[in-house]
Design a protein around this motif. Structure first.
Motif, PDB file in Angstrom:
ATOM      1  N   SER A   1       0.833  -1.201   0.000  1.00 58.02           N
ATOM      2  CA  SER A   1       0.000   0.000   0.000  1.00 58.02           C
ATOM      3  C   SER A   1       0.861   1.243   0.000  1.00 58.02           C
ATOM      4  O   SER A   1       0.655   2.167  -0.786  1.00 58.02           O
ATOM      5  CB  SER A   1      -0.888   0.032   1.246  1.00 58.02           C
ATOM      6  N   SER A   2       1.822   1.237   0.881  1.00 64.13           N
ATOM      7  CA  SER A   2       2.673   2.408   1.014  1.00 64.13           C
ATOM      8  C   SER A   2       3.482   2.671  -0.252  1.00 64.13           C
ATOM      9  O   SER A   2       3.640   3.817  -0.681  1.00 64.13           O
ATOM     10  CB  SER A   2       3.577   2.216   2.230  1.00 64.13           C
ATOM     11  N   ALA A   3       3.976   1.605  -0.854  1.00 64.48           N
ATOM     12  CA  ALA A   3       4.741   1.768  -2.096  1.00 64.48           C
ATOM     13  C   ALA A   3       3.847   2.349  -3.188  1.00 64.48           C
ATOM     14  O   ALA A   3       4.270   3.198  -3.976  1.00 64.48           O
ATOM     15  CB  ALA A   3       5.313   0.431  -2.544  1.00 64.48           C
ATOM     16  N   LEU A   4       2.595   1.913  -3.220  1.00 67.43           N
ATOM     17  CA  LEU A   4       1.668   2.400  -4.231  1.00 67.43           C
ATOM     18  C   LEU A   4       1.325   3.870  -3.993  1.00 67.43           C
ATOM     19  O   LEU A   4       1.198   4.646  -4.928  1.00 67.43           O
ATOM     20  CB  LEU A   4       0.392   1.560  -4.221  1.00 67.43           C
ATOM     21  N   GLU A   5       1.186   4.231  -2.721  1.00 70.53           N
ATOM     22  CA  GLU A   5       0.852   5.614  -2.389  1.00 70.53           C
ATOM     23  C   GLU A   5       1.893   6.563  -2.952  1.00 70.53           C
ATOM     24  O   GLU A   5       1.588   7.627  -3.478  1.00 70.53           O
ATOM     25  CB  GLU A   5       0.846   5.802  -0.863  1.00 70.53           C
ATOM     26  N   GLN A   6       3.147   6.155  -2.780  1.00 73.72           N
ATOM     27  CA  GLN A   6       4.235   7.028  -3.205  1.00 73.72           C
ATOM     28  C   GLN A   6       4.409   7.114  -4.709  1.00 73.72           C
ATOM     29  O   GLN A   6       4.835   8.138  -5.228  1.00 73.72           O
ATOM     30  CB  GLN A   6       5.544   6.564  -2.549  1.00 73.72           C
TER      31      GLN A   6
ATOM     32  N   PHE B   1       2.316   4.013 -13.213  1.00 73.22           N
ATOM     33  CA  PHE B   1       1.801   2.656 -13.288  1.00 73.22           C
ATOM     34  C   PHE B   1       3.018   1.758 -13.297  1.00 73.22           C
ATOM     35  O   PHE B   1       4.030   2.066 -13.918  1.00 73.22           O
ATOM     36  CB  PHE B   1       1.031   2.459 -14.595  1.00 73.22           C
ATOM     37  N   GLN B   2       2.941   0.651 -12.606  1.00 70.29           N
ATOM     38  CA  GLN B   2       4.053  -0.282 -12.625  1.00 70.29           C
ATOM     39  C   GLN B   2       3.554  -1.714 -12.624  1.00 70.29           C
ATOM     40  O   GLN B   2       2.439  -1.988 -12.204  1.00 70.29           O
ATOM     41  CB  GLN B   2       5.008  -0.025 -11.461  1.00 70.29           C
ATOM     42  N   THR B   3       4.419  -2.613 -13.082  1.00 71.66           N
ATOM     43  CA  THR B   3       4.051  -4.014 -13.122  1.00 71.66           C
ATOM     44  C   THR B   3       4.221  -4.611 -11.726  1.00 71.66           C
ATOM     45  O   THR B   3       4.884  -4.026 -10.871  1.00 71.66           O
ATOM     46  CB  THR B   3       4.951  -4.810 -14.075  1.00 71.66           C
ATOM     47  N   ALA B   4       3.631  -5.778 -11.531  1.00 77.95           N
ATOM     48  CA  ALA B   4       3.759  -6.461 -10.248  1.00 77.95           C
ATOM     49  C   ALA B   4       5.228  -6.762  -9.966  1.00 77.95           C
ATOM     50  O   ALA B   4       5.705  -6.624  -8.838  1.00 77.95           O
ATOM     51  CB  ALA B   4       2.945  -7.754 -10.268  1.00 77.95           C
ATOM     52  N   GLN B   5       5.926  -7.151 -11.004  1.00 77.23           N
ATOM     53  CA  GLN B   5       7.347  -7.483 -10.869  1.00 77.23           C
ATOM     54  C   GLN B   5       8.168  -6.269 -10.452  1.00 77.23           C
ATOM     55  O   GLN B   5       9.047  -6.369  -9.599  1.00 77.23           O
ATOM     56  CB  GLN B   5       7.882  -8.038 -12.196  1.00 77.23           C
ATOM     57  N   GLU B   6       7.872  -5.128 -11.074  1.00 76.24           N
ATOM     58  CA  GLU B   6       8.593  -3.902 -10.723  1.00 76.24           C
ATOM     59  C   GLU B   6       8.335  -3.511  -9.279  1.00 76.24           C
ATOM     60  O   GLU B   6       9.253  -3.133  -8.545  1.00 76.24           O
ATOM     61  CB  GLU B   6       8.169  -2.759 -11.657  1.00 76.24           C
TER      62      GLU B   6
ATOM     63  N   LYS C   1      10.959  -7.643   3.246  1.00 72.45           N
ATOM     64  CA  LYS C   1      10.932  -9.090   3.039  1.00 72.45           C
ATOM     65  C   LYS C   1       9.534  -9.425   2.566  1.00 72.45           C
ATOM     66  O   LYS C   1       8.565  -9.310   3.319  1.00 72.45           O
ATOM     67  CB  LYS C   1      11.220  -9.830   4.343  1.00 72.45           C
ATOM     68  N   ILE C   2       9.463  -9.812   1.318  1.00 73.98           N
ATOM     69  CA  ILE C   2       8.148 -10.076   0.740  1.00 73.98           C
ATOM     70  C   ILE C   2       8.306 -10.994  -0.455  1.00 73.98           C
ATOM     71  O   ILE C   2       9.345 -11.000  -1.117  1.00 73.98           O
ATOM     72  CB  ILE C   2       7.463  -8.749   0.346  1.00 73.98           C
ATOM     73  N   GLY C   3       7.290 -11.797  -0.731  1.00 75.95           N
ATOM     74  CA  GLY C   3       7.356 -12.720  -1.857  1.00 75.95           C
ATOM     75  C   GLY C   3       6.595 -12.177  -3.045  1.00 75.95           C
ATOM     76  O   GLY C   3       5.657 -11.397  -2.901  1.00 75.95           O
ATOM     77  N   LEU C   4       7.024 -12.589  -4.228  1.00 74.30           N
ATOM     78  CA  LEU C   4       6.371 -12.134  -5.448  1.00 74.30           C
ATOM     79  C   LEU C   4       4.903 -12.547  -5.460  1.00 74.30           C
ATOM     80  O   LEU C   4       4.021 -11.779  -5.833  1.00 74.30           O
ATOM     81  CB  LEU C   4       7.102 -12.723  -6.666  1.00 74.30           C
ATOM     82  N   THR C   5       4.641 -13.753  -5.031  1.00 72.91           N
ATOM     83  CA  THR C   5       3.271 -14.247  -4.986  1.00 72.91           C
ATOM     84  C   THR C   5       2.386 -13.339  -4.145  1.00 72.91           C
ATOM     85  O   THR C   5       1.247 -13.056  -4.501  1.00 72.91           O
ATOM     86  CB  THR C   5       3.236 -15.654  -4.379  1.00 72.91           C
ATOM     87  N   THR C   6       2.910 -12.904  -3.046  1.00 75.23           N
ATOM     88  CA  THR C   6       2.147 -12.029  -2.156  1.00 75.23           C
ATOM     89  C   THR C   6       1.806 -10.719  -2.841  1.00 75.23           C
ATOM     90  O   THR C   6       0.705 -10.195  -2.695  1.00 75.23           O
ATOM     91  CB  THR C   6       2.967 -11.751  -0.880  1.00 75.23           C
ATOM     92  N   VAL C   7       2.758 -10.203  -3.604  1.00 74.81           N
ATOM     93  CA  VAL C   7       2.507  -8.968  -4.332  1.00 74.81           C
ATOM     94  C   VAL C   7       1.368  -9.186  -5.318  1.00 74.81           C
ATOM     95  O   VAL C   7       0.419  -8.403  -5.357  1.00 74.81           O
ATOM     96  CB  VAL C   7       3.776  -8.494  -5.068  1.00 74.81           C
ATOM     97  N   TYR C   8       1.443 -10.259  -6.071  1.00 68.63           N
ATOM     98  CA  TYR C   8       0.383 -10.559  -7.028  1.00 68.63           C
ATOM     99  C   TYR C   8      -0.962 -10.694  -6.317  1.00 68.63           C
ATOM    100  O   TYR C   8      -1.967 -10.150  -6.746  1.00 68.63           O
ATOM    101  CB  TYR C   8       0.680 -11.856  -7.777  1.00 68.63           C
ATOM    102  N   ARG C   9      -0.983 -11.445  -5.242  1.00 69.21           N
ATOM    103  CA  ARG C   9      -2.250 -11.681  -4.565  1.00 69.21           C
ATOM    104  C   ARG C   9      -2.856 -10.411  -3.985  1.00 69.21           C
ATOM    105  O   ARG C   9      -4.057 -10.180  -4.084  1.00 69.21           O
ATOM    106  CB  ARG C   9      -2.072 -12.751  -3.488  1.00 69.21           C
ATOM    107  N   ASN C  10      -2.016  -9.582  -3.422  1.00 65.09           N
ATOM    108  CA  ASN C  10      -2.544  -8.350  -2.847  1.00 65.09           C
ATOM    109  C   ASN C  10      -3.007  -7.379  -3.921  1.00 65.09           C
ATOM    110  O   ASN C  10      -4.041  -6.734  -3.765  1.00 65.09           O
ATOM    111  CB  ASN C  10      -1.482  -7.708  -1.954  1.00 65.09           C
ATOM    112  N   LEU C  11      -2.249  -7.272  -5.000  1.00 67.31           N
ATOM    113  CA  LEU C  11      -2.666  -6.379  -6.078  1.00 67.31           C
ATOM    114  C   LEU C  11      -4.012  -6.817  -6.612  1.00 67.31           C
ATOM    115  O   LEU C  11      -4.886  -6.007  -6.893  1.00 67.31           O
ATOM    116  CB  LEU C  11      -1.627  -6.372  -7.194  1.00 67.31           C
ATOM    117  N   GLN C  12      -4.166  -8.115  -6.725  1.00 64.05           N
ATOM    118  CA  GLN C  12      -5.422  -8.639  -7.230  1.00 64.05           C
ATOM    119  C   GLN C  12      -6.587  -8.285  -6.323  1.00 64.05           C
ATOM    120  O   GLN C  12      -7.629  -7.812  -6.783  1.00 64.05           O
ATOM    121  CB  GLN C  12      -5.303 -10.155  -7.359  1.00 64.05           C
ATOM    122  N   SER C  13      -6.420  -8.479  -5.029  1.00 65.13           N
ATOM    123  CA  SER C  13      -7.538  -8.193  -4.124  1.00 65.13           C
ATOM    124  C   SER C  13      -7.784  -6.690  -4.035  1.00 65.13           C
ATOM    125  O   SER C  13      -8.924  -6.243  -3.926  1.00 65.13           O
ATOM    126  CB  SER C  13      -7.303  -8.821  -2.749  1.00 65.13           C
TER     127      SER C  13
END
Lengths: 139, 139
Positions: free
Chosen positions: A19-24, A28-33, A44-56
């Motif tokens: 959330s915080s990264a998005l606020e700043q 537009f950026q990709t999930a990978q970026e 410390k975070i996993g790529l899968t988690t990023v995908y899942r959170n962006l989706q929700s």
DNA sequence: GTTAGTGCAAATGATTTGCAAACAG
DNA sequence: CTGTTTGCAAATCATTTGCACTAAC
């Protein structure tokens, strides 16, 4: 897809970081970026988690999702809450939010005229922002 | 990406088959769908060939390429040659070509106003065509 | 004959899923 | 505690690429 059964959602460190990264970001950026950016800043975070959170977040309407010309999904937390369009730099992802009531009217009218239902529309303008344009000239 | 050196392009059985399949279709379809349709009608053709030909046709402006909401590319040979937009059924791909000079004007103006260059835009309306809507009700 | 085009199998790259461990409330 | 969320590894799936082979011209 399946989130959880209770409909409850927990406040995790990872979701807060995303959330915080998005606020700043004003791009537009990709999930990978986004994932790389978070890792670089020490998260410390996993790529899968990023995908899942962006989706929700997208499902809840908390972020906007677009498709780049190559089909990859890009995400951004926008200022305006309602429906709007974007002018996006194809090089850096920097973007401007746009509104045009006329287009809304027209699309609704056209959709009805052709007996289409449940119509949504997306208008994206891809171009080169002035920063990226001048950076290009120098090189 | 690299096509050939001479710029010449040969008339092959496969390309003809793809062209003909596109002529007949009034819907946007994925490369995979087109491939299956060709195979079903008895054509001997490889999936790679379908991809490669669609790509070169798109480059030459002979077919229109869109992205479905899930990011997959869909192709169609359109009636109108110039720039236009689409109303597409998200269920069957059936589509209607649309034009709106006002939108063209507005996007150009907005792009300039924000100092963007090399701007292209795409407006797609996804919905449910009347056929698919009534098919749904029955079931 | 030459070179462009084909097609298979393998590589790529984004996104998703299975599942056991970690953590929030 | 109890169920949600995480994160790795493995699976998917569209699309691309390497390369030997076939077919236009």
């Amino acid at each position: 897809m399946a989130q959880n059964q209770t409909g409850v959602s927990r406040a995790t460190r990872q979701r807060a970081a995303i959330s915080s990264a998005l606020e700043q970001a004003d791009s537009f950026q990709t999930a990978q970026e986004l994932f790389e950016a978070l890792r670089l800043e020490g998260q410390k975070i996993g790529l899968t988690t990023v995908y899942r959170n962006l989706q929700s977040m997208a499902t809840r309407g908390e972020v906007d999702v677009l498709r780049r010309e190559d089909g990859e999904a890009i995400y951004r937390r926008c200022e305006s809450d309602g429906h709007h369009h974007h002018l996006v730099c194809r090089e850096c992802g920097m973007s401007v939010e746009l509104e045009n009531a006329e287009i809304e009217r027209w699309t609704t009218e056209v959709a009805h005229g052709h007996r289409f239902s449940e119509v949504t529309h997306d208008l994206v303008l891809f171009g080169l922002c002035s920063k990226c344009a001048s950076r290009r000239k120098k090189q």
